[in-house]
Design an enzyme around this catalytic site. Structure first.
Site, mmCIF file in Angstrom:
data_model
loop_
_atom_site.group_PDB
_atom_site.id
_atom_site.type_symbol
_atom_site.label_atom_id
_atom_site.label_comp_id
_atom_site.label_asym_id
_atom_site.label_seq_id
_atom_site.Cartn_x
_atom_site.Cartn_y
_atom_site.Cartn_z
ATOM 1 C CG HIS A 180 -6.401 -49.829 30.807
ATOM 2 N ND1 HIS A 180 -7.851 -50.235 30.907
ATOM 3 C CD2 HIS A 180 -5.856 -50.726 29.973
ATOM 4 C CE1 HIS A 180 -8.271 -51.791 30.072
ATOM 5 N NE2 HIS A 180 -6.417 -51.719 29.428
ATOM 6 C CG HIS A 221 -11.974 -45.298 30.645
ATOM 7 N ND1 HIS A 221 -12.344 -45.452 31.434
ATOM 8 C CD2 HIS A 221 -10.914 -46.207 30.083
ATOM 9 C CE1 HIS A 221 -12.267 -46.683 32.107
ATOM 10 N NE2 HIS A 221 -11.421 -46.963 31.070
ATOM 11 C CG ASP A 225 -13.806 -42.476 32.595
ATOM 12 O OD1 ASP A 225 -14.532 -41.685 33.475
ATOM 13 O OD2 ASP A 225 -14.853 -42.606 31.964
#
Length: 310
Positions: A180, A221, A225
């Site tokens: 994302h 996450h 990350d």
């Protein structure tokens, strides 16, 4: 009023048709890059599904972001996806604005060639990273007891090769670093360079920061990350952007259809020399001759007056 609306609609239709012809010509020259980028998107999805087979649920790792940010909960997990969808769709619509708006700066095909190059490089690094080490997913569907935490052994090759939206929503194991964040940062940085609205640029960066916090608060996450995505994606874009040819700027209402290469520039210079156009157009300003000396306009010196002492 109806005549005015009809006239504006006719102008819009002509603009769309003219832009379509231009973009089709660009697509005919750059279709390999577009197709290659789309194929790499599929490979990335395939790799993310493949690592899910290796995922083993376990205790959630200790994380500073989880300690600082309150957990949103499963019922509010949609908030981060809503912010991401807004960034994603807004960028796509902006890349197609040259079809509808008179004032434009980019070509749609060329901007997507550039964006796909950034995405492919970042996703290649991401695949290497999450296959190197599989972490227990912090998301709710990746925890022990969830039916999505482990994928059963595939019955046939088509089950592996078929990438479905459900698999992308309920993936586990592809953690470092956030996909994302890759898309969001690539889109925002691209608009930051080629967009024209300063206020929109500022809002876009704020939206990415908010999305970063929401991803952690939603436990989709780990903090690492998101942090790794921030510096990796920006460094990749910085390096690749310097290697790619600069896009032609359409904001002045003209310019070449494609960026000039060194060969094209040298051909232009040779053509100017053959036609007798030496140097810059600035060198062809009107000049005045005084007492055997050629002077540029605006810098005429009255030599005789100086000699006579007057």
């Amino acid at each position: 009023m109806s005549f005015y609306i009809g006239r504006e609609a006719s102008k819009l239709w002509k603009r769309i048709c003219a832009e379509t012809v231009t973009e089709i010509n660009l697509l005919a020259e750059n279709w390999k890059y577009i197709l290659g980028g789309l194929i790499c998107q599929y490979i990335h999805g395939l790799a993310a599904r493949g690592v899910h087979y290796f995922h083993r649920p376990g205790p959630t790792l200790q994380d500073l972001g989880f300690f600082l940010l309150p957990e949103l909960g499963l019922d509010k997990a949609y908030i981060s996806e809503t912010v991401f969808s807004f960034i994603f769709l807004s960028f796509i619509l902006w890349t197609f604005h040259p079809f509808f708006v008179k004032s434009k700066k980019i070509y749609t095909v060329l901007i997507w060639c550039r964006v796909l190059a950034f995405l492919v490089a970042c996703q290649f690094l991401r695949i290497i990273t999450f296959y190197s080490t599989q972490l227990p997913g912090p998301n709710y569907h990746c925890r022990e007891g969830s039916k999505f935490a482990r994928l059963p052994r595939p019955d046939n090759i088509m089950e592996v090769l078929l990438v479905v939206p459900r698999g992308m929503l309920y993936g586990c194991g592809d953690l470092i670093f956030s996909s994302h964040m890759i898309f969001s940062l690539v889109f925002v940085r691209t608009y930051n360079k080629y967009g024209t609205k300063s206020f929109v640029k500022q809002c876009a960066w704020v939206a990415v920061v908010i999305q970063s916090l929401l991803i952690i608060a939603s436990r989709k996450h780990y903090t690492v990350d998101v942090v790794v995505a921030w510096y990796t994606v920006n460094l990749v874009i910085f390096c690749i952007d310097k290697k790619l040819p600069e896009l032609p700027d359409r904001s002045n209402g003209g310019g070449p259809l494609l960026p000039l290469t060194k060969d094209n520039k040298s051909k232009e210079e040779n053509l100017k020399l053959m036609n007798g156009n030496y140097g810059d157009s600035a060198d062809w300003r009107p000049r005045t001759q005084i007492n055997g000396k050629v002077m540029e306009d605006g810098n005429v010196v009255h030599v005789e007056a100086v000699i006579n002492g007057s």
